[in-house]
Design a protein around this motif. Sequence first.
Motif, PDB file in Angstrom:
ATOM      1  N   SER A 128       0.822  -1.204   0.000  1.00  0.00           N
ATOM      2  CA  SER A 128       0.000   0.000   0.000  1.00  0.00           C
ATOM      3  C   SER A 128       0.858   1.255   0.000  1.00  0.00           C
ATOM      4  CB  SER A 128      -0.912  -0.012   1.238  1.00  0.00           C
ATOM      5  OG  SER A 128      -1.753   1.102   1.252  1.00  0.00           O
ATOM      6  N   GLY A 129       0.539   2.162  -0.926  1.00  0.00           N
ATOM      7  CA  GLY A 129       1.272   3.407  -1.053  1.00  0.00           C
ATOM      8  C   GLY A 129       2.526   3.315  -1.891  1.00  0.00           C
ATOM      9  N   TYR A 130       2.869   2.095  -2.367  1.00  0.00           N
ATOM     10  CA  TYR A 130       4.111   1.903  -3.116  1.00  0.00           C
ATOM     11  C   TYR A 130       3.877   1.275  -4.495  1.00  0.00           C
ATOM     12  CZ  TYR A 130       6.797   3.062   1.061  1.00  0.00           C
ATOM     13  OH  TYR A 130       7.345   3.724   2.140  1.00  0.00           O
ATOM     14  N   PHE A 131       3.380   0.038  -4.545  1.00  0.00           N
ATOM     15  CA  PHE A 131       3.231  -0.632  -5.833  1.00  0.00           C
ATOM     16  C   PHE A 131       2.439  -1.926  -5.659  1.00  0.00           C
ATOM     17  CE2 PHE A 131       7.732  -1.186  -4.335  1.00  0.00           C
ATOM     18  CZ  PHE A 131       7.597  -2.455  -3.784  1.00  0.00           C
ATOM     19  N   TYR A 141       9.124   1.848  -6.725  1.00  0.00           N
ATOM     20  CA  TYR A 141       8.506   1.351  -7.951  1.00  0.00           C
ATOM     21  C   TYR A 141       9.525   1.277  -9.084  1.00  0.00           C
ATOM     22  CZ  TYR A 141       5.531   1.284 -12.126  1.00  0.00           C
ATOM     23  OH  TYR A 141       4.962   0.970 -13.344  1.00  0.00           O
ATOM     24  N   GLN A 142      10.365   2.303  -9.213  1.00  0.00           N
ATOM     25  CA  GLN A 142      11.362   2.305 -10.280  1.00  0.00           C
ATOM     26  C   GLN A 142      12.390   1.194 -10.082  1.00  0.00           C
ATOM     27  OE1 GLN A 142      11.277   4.011 -13.080  1.00  0.00           O
ATOM     28  NE2 GLN A 142       9.361   5.023 -12.465  1.00  0.00           N
ATOM     29  N   ASP A 143      12.751   0.926  -8.830  1.00  0.00           N
ATOM     30  CA  ASP A 143      13.666  -0.182  -8.547  1.00  0.00           C
ATOM     31  C   ASP A 143      13.041  -1.515  -8.968  1.00  0.00           C
ATOM     32  OD1 ASP A 143      15.547   1.540  -7.434  1.00  0.00           O
ATOM     33  OD2 ASP A 143      14.787   1.266  -5.395  1.00  0.00           O
ATOM     34  N   ILE A 158       2.429  -4.295 -13.408  1.00  0.00           N
ATOM     35  CA  ILE A 158       2.816  -3.535 -12.225  1.00  0.00           C
ATOM     36  C   ILE A 158       2.237  -2.125 -12.289  1.00  0.00           C
ATOM     37  CG2 ILE A 158       4.948  -4.835 -11.887  1.00  0.00           C
ATOM     38  CD1 ILE A 158       6.499  -2.473 -13.104  1.00  0.00           C
ATOM     39  N   THR A 159       2.065  -1.520 -11.112  1.00  0.00           N
ATOM     40  CA  THR A 159       1.667  -0.114 -11.039  1.00  0.00           C
ATOM     41  C   THR A 159       2.114   0.470  -9.715  1.00  0.00           C
ATOM     42  OG1 THR A 159      -0.199   1.441 -11.082  1.00  0.00           O
ATOM     43  CG2 THR A 159      -0.624  -0.710 -10.109  1.00  0.00           C
ATOM     44  N   GLY A 219       1.879   2.698 -14.658  1.00  0.00           N
ATOM     45  CA  GLY A 219       1.592   1.276 -14.686  1.00  0.00           C
ATOM     46  C   GLY A 219       2.085   0.732 -16.009  1.00  0.00           C
ATOM     47  N   MET A 220       2.379  -0.554 -16.065  1.00  0.00           N
ATOM     48  CA  MET A 220       2.890  -1.105 -17.305  1.00  0.00           C
ATOM     49  C   MET A 220       2.795  -2.625 -17.318  1.00  0.00           C
ATOM     50  SD  MET A 220       7.048  -0.714 -16.879  1.00  0.00           S
ATOM     51  CE  MET A 220       7.327  -1.136 -18.597  1.00  0.00           C
ATOM     52  N   ILE A 221       2.921  -3.167 -18.531  1.00  0.00           N
ATOM     53  CA  ILE A 221       3.067  -4.596 -18.747  1.00  0.00           C
ATOM     54  C   ILE A 221       4.486  -4.837 -19.235  1.00  0.00           C
ATOM     55  CG2 ILE A 221       2.345  -6.596 -20.108  1.00  0.00           C
ATOM     56  CD1 ILE A 221      -0.431  -5.186 -20.329  1.00  0.00           C
TER      57      ILE A 221
END
Length: 348
Positions: A175-178, A223-225, A243-244, A250-252
């Motif tokens: 929660s709050g991250y990804f 998220y970037q990591d 992921i989002t 968000g992305m596939i």
Amino acid sequence: MSIIFIFLFISIVHSDIPLDVPSFSIDLDHAPIDRWSDIIPNFAQPMNEFNIAIRAQIPQVFIDAAEIIVTRLEEHIPQPYYDELYSIARSISMPLADIVLINLVYELRTYCTSLLVRTSNNTIIHGRNLDFDLNTDLLRRLTFHVKFFRTSNPTFNYESIHFAGSIGLLTSSRSGYFSLSINQRSTDDKDWWMNALMSILHLHSLPLFIITRSIFDNSIMSYQDMKYILQNRHLIAPVYFIITDGRSSGMIITRNRLNSINPIELNSTLVQTNYDHWLDDPSNDPRRTAAENILQSFNSTQMTQDNIFDIVLSVIPVLNKLTVYTAIMNPGEKQDIFAKIRTLKPRQ
């Protein structure tokens, strides 16, 4: 109107009674050898039934290779996850090789629908139906929700919809991250079982159950990591990572064993099943097309958790006889995972 008609028609000819998912918690400050000891005995009977069933259904050479891995397990499975696997085996008196096998089967057989939807309040809903083509009824009995936390760090926790015996994450949210869901990527590789095992034995690739846990167990992971790791870490099998960060991105990620190809970023909606997004759905499996058509009929105010559950993830073929559970995550809203076990059957 046509979507409503289809939904009503399906409700008439099929029966699905969504069931609550049992919930447990794990304190990551506890010794790894003890983390699962209070949970797994609740699932001893279906775990033993599932183990017998998969041993009868998968190639013997795969079982033999899993047993070889166990003889050298410390070379392939880092701590603390080695001790967690041993903890699960010990808690129900099951051979450690069988627990390793169960973990690999869980992560290599996920026929799923995952979606990302941008809402009118600028959060991103992450939904998924997890479909499993081996012993679906048993998997329903093995499904539970778990919250991981640390007593020493009250701000750290994450959740997963879990299969008993697994230590990895197929559907998880911090929660709050990804948030993350994983779908199997269908390929023409007829030897994918053995190739996956050989990747562990000879290329020292890590199974997904290690990669995913190492991401979510890391309290400073961003998220970037996570995105970088999932795009670049060598894998044992091709998959899709959905992921989002729950707010802006968000992305596939479409993965081969060694690299990612054709990643696609979220604009308003994304849907992923088990086929590359730049290809058409196969004619005998239109799950992605069905979900995309429904989402395209929504306006931004209709992109709600209730509508995603009721009108997208509960419509055949997105919901099907192999669907074990539906989960909806919204890490940007800092909400717990909403999940239900699905029981779709033709009406008698």
